[in-house]
Design a protein around this motif. Structure first.
Motif, PDB file in Angstrom:
ATOM      1  N   ASP A  58       0.675  -1.315  -0.192  1.00 44.41           N
ATOM      2  CA  ASP A  58      -0.075  -0.302   0.197  1.00 44.41           C
ATOM      3  C   ASP A  58       0.372   1.526  -0.031  1.00 44.41           C
ATOM      4  O   ASP A  58       0.407   2.084  -0.890  1.00 44.41           O
ATOM      5  CB  ASP A  58      -1.118   0.347   0.781  1.00 44.41           C
ATOM      6  N   GLN A  87      -5.040  -6.731  -8.230  1.00 39.12           N
ATOM      7  CA  GLN A  87      -4.389  -6.896  -7.096  1.00 39.12           C
ATOM      8  C   GLN A  87      -3.375  -5.367  -6.917  1.00 39.12           C
ATOM      9  O   GLN A  87      -4.056  -4.518  -5.752  1.00 39.12           O
ATOM     10  CB  GLN A  87      -2.686  -7.303  -6.697  1.00 39.12           C
ATOM     11  N   CYS A  88      -3.119  -4.232  -7.770  1.00 40.33           N
ATOM     12  CA  CYS A  88      -2.950  -3.131  -7.556  1.00 40.33           C
ATOM     13  C   CYS A  88      -4.381  -2.283  -7.867  1.00 40.33           C
ATOM     14  O   CYS A  88      -4.109  -1.292  -7.380  1.00 40.33           O
ATOM     15  CB  CYS A  88      -2.194  -2.652  -8.386  1.00 40.33           C
ATOM     16  N   ARG A 117      -7.568  -3.804  -7.050  1.00 39.72           N
ATOM     17  CA  ARG A 117      -7.939  -3.634  -6.053  1.00 39.72           C
ATOM     18  C   ARG A 117      -7.717  -2.717  -4.793  1.00 39.72           C
ATOM     19  O   ARG A 117      -8.647  -2.046  -3.666  1.00 39.72           O
ATOM     20  CB  ARG A 117      -7.768  -5.053  -5.510  1.00 39.72           C
ATOM     21  N   ARG A 118      -6.284  -2.598  -4.740  1.00 37.57           N
ATOM     22  CA  ARG A 118      -5.526  -1.724  -3.217  1.00 37.57           C
ATOM     23  C   ARG A 118      -5.686  -0.259  -4.286  1.00 37.57           C
ATOM     24  O   ARG A 118      -6.296   0.668  -2.818  1.00 37.57           O
ATOM     25  CB  ARG A 118      -4.423  -2.528  -3.776  1.00 37.57           C
ATOM     26  N   ARG A 168      -9.127   0.751  -2.903  1.00 41.22           N
ATOM     27  CA  ARG A 168      -9.898   0.548  -1.833  1.00 41.22           C
ATOM     28  C   ARG A 168      -8.766   1.693  -1.297  1.00 41.22           C
ATOM     29  O   ARG A 168      -9.583   2.214  -0.033  1.00 41.22           O
ATOM     30  CB  ARG A 168      -8.600  -0.765  -1.114  1.00 41.22           C
TER      31      ARG A 168
END
Length: 159
Positions: A8, A36-37, A39-40, A43
């Protein structure tokens, strides 16, 4: 900040340097999959760590050659007067940043104008006539030694 891990923090650092990065480019830089990037990043945006994306624009190319730091003292120190001044400042496009302070001056404003005549109009026709303002002190910026380049992102989370 306890909710953030090393990935993060790397994402925040990379996006702060270049907000144009696609998830594929971001994944290459931090060694994490594009999904993943994505989604992060989502978020971090949802949780308010990332509050927006902006282009950095050269003010001088727009004819805003003069940058000025203006210190303001209020006429009276009460909540209503501070609100009136805050409302004034929030509606002025010349004001890039405004800070309420402790100490001798009540506020510092970072302002841009095309020239000295523009500064004079801003001070004499906008700030000084306002009923909340008692005193204005201007300081013209001669040289920018360092501009804001982003927040210092820690390499890891404490804990």
């Amino acid at each position: 900040m306890e909710q953030l891990d090393g990935f993060d923090l790397k994402i925040l650092g990379e996006l702060q340097r270049d907000g144009h990065l696609t998830n594929n480019e971001l994944s290459e830089r931090i060694a994490l999959s594009p999904s993943q990037c994505s989604r992060r990043r989502s978020r971090l945006e949802t949780e308010g760590y990332i509050t927006g994306y902006q282009a950095q624009i050269d003010r001088q190319k727009l004819g805003l050659d003069l940058m000025v730091v203006i210190s303001v003292t209020l006429a009276t120190h009460n909540r209503d007067n501070a609100k009136r001044f805050g409302k004034l400042v929030s509606g002025l496009p010349e004001v890039l940043e405004a800070y309420a302070l402790t100490g001798e001056m009540d506020y510092h404003l970072r302002v841009v104008t095309p020239d000295l005549a523009g500064l004079s109009r801003f001070v004499n026709d906008v700030l000084l006539p306002h009923d909340s303002v008692q005193h204005v002190k201007t300081s013209i910026v001669l040289e920018t030694l360092k501009s804001f380049e982003g927040l210092p992102i820690p390499e890891r989370v404490k804990g």
